[in-house]
Design a protein around this motif. Sequence first.
Motif, short mmCIF file in Angstrom:
data_model
loop_
_atom_site.label_atom_id
_atom_site.label_comp_id
_atom_site.label_asym_id
_atom_site.label_seq_id
_atom_site.Cartn_x
_atom_site.Cartn_y
_atom_site.Cartn_z
N MET A 121 40.72 78.30 46.07
CA MET A 121 42.16 78.51 45.92
C MET A 121 42.94 77.88 47.06
N GLY A 122 42.37 77.88 48.27
CA GLY A 122 43.05 77.21 49.38
C GLY A 122 43.14 75.71 49.17
N GLY A 123 42.04 75.09 48.75
CA GLY A 123 42.04 73.65 48.51
C GLY A 123 42.91 73.27 47.33
N LEU A 124 42.88 74.07 46.27
CA LEU A 124 43.72 73.79 45.11
C LEU A 124 45.20 73.90 45.47
N GLY A 125 45.55 74.93 46.22
CA GLY A 125 46.94 75.09 46.62
C GLY A 125 47.43 73.91 47.45
N ALA A 126 46.60 73.47 48.40
CA ALA A 126 46.96 72.32 49.23
C ALA A 126 47.08 71.05 48.38
N GLY A 127 46.14 70.85 47.46
CA GLY A 127 46.18 69.66 46.64
C GLY A 127 47.39 69.62 45.72
N LEU A 128 47.68 70.76 45.08
CA LEU A 128 48.82 70.81 44.17
C LEU A 128 50.14 70.61 44.92
N PHE A 129 50.20 71.04 46.16
CA PHE A 129 51.43 70.93 46.94
C PHE A 129 51.59 69.56 47.58
#
Length: 254
Positions: A121-129
């Motif tokens: 979830m941390g990596g996905l959040g960073a990638g999406l942002f």
Amino acid sequence: MSTTAPNTGKSGKPGNTGNTGKTAKTERKPRDVRGFWRVLLAVIAPVPILLQGIVYLISPVGGNAPFDETVAAVAAHQGRFELMQWLQVPWFLLIPASFAVAWVTRRRVPRLSTVGAIVTMGGLGAGLFLLGGPVTPEYLTVHEGLDPDTMEKVRSAMDNLPIFAVGSLLFILAITVGLLLQGIALARSRVAPVWMGIALAVGGFTHPFMPGHVAAGIGLVVTAVGFAGASIALLRTPNDAFDLPPEGLARQAS
């Protein structure tokens, strides 16, 4: 000396006026929505990665193709690229999908579930942002009739930004390491068939190494099957095991 008799009301008992039923305030029970959240997470879990797999399968060109090749593909298949953009709209749901996996495995393999959820979830959040969305410079070049040489420079400049490099790294870690850990947690927890946890782990970990966009799309469909393991676990779970009841209902039960 005169005295006044107490007000006995209709019942003949002191202090009872006969209107107790009308004046007493009834406490409203809080609505129990655990079933709604449980089913919602079950429905969401496989959707974003499945749609992304379809995007890879129907794309006429690979994601790492040169700029001019991608522009030519967009010009030849503009309607398909518009469909691909709409299919990527639910991509942000991959974060609650990852949460669904963590939620159904957290009690049986708590540490593994926690680490996998944080990485994913941390990596996905960073990638999406930090990374670009489904509307790419190649698409804008064709759709808006922009100068290809200028837009190619824009693409190169975007790719060379350090913030894009950070976003890409974290996103890749989420898809490879994060989903690998979540798949292992799903398999070890046995809240769903073990092979579905393996599908989640293998599908995510191998995604960057697939030879071509068709193979990558097939791998993401396999990953979606793994996410569906969380859906099965959620649909099997009673509300009382899914979460605590609303506070008011918990007080009444005690």
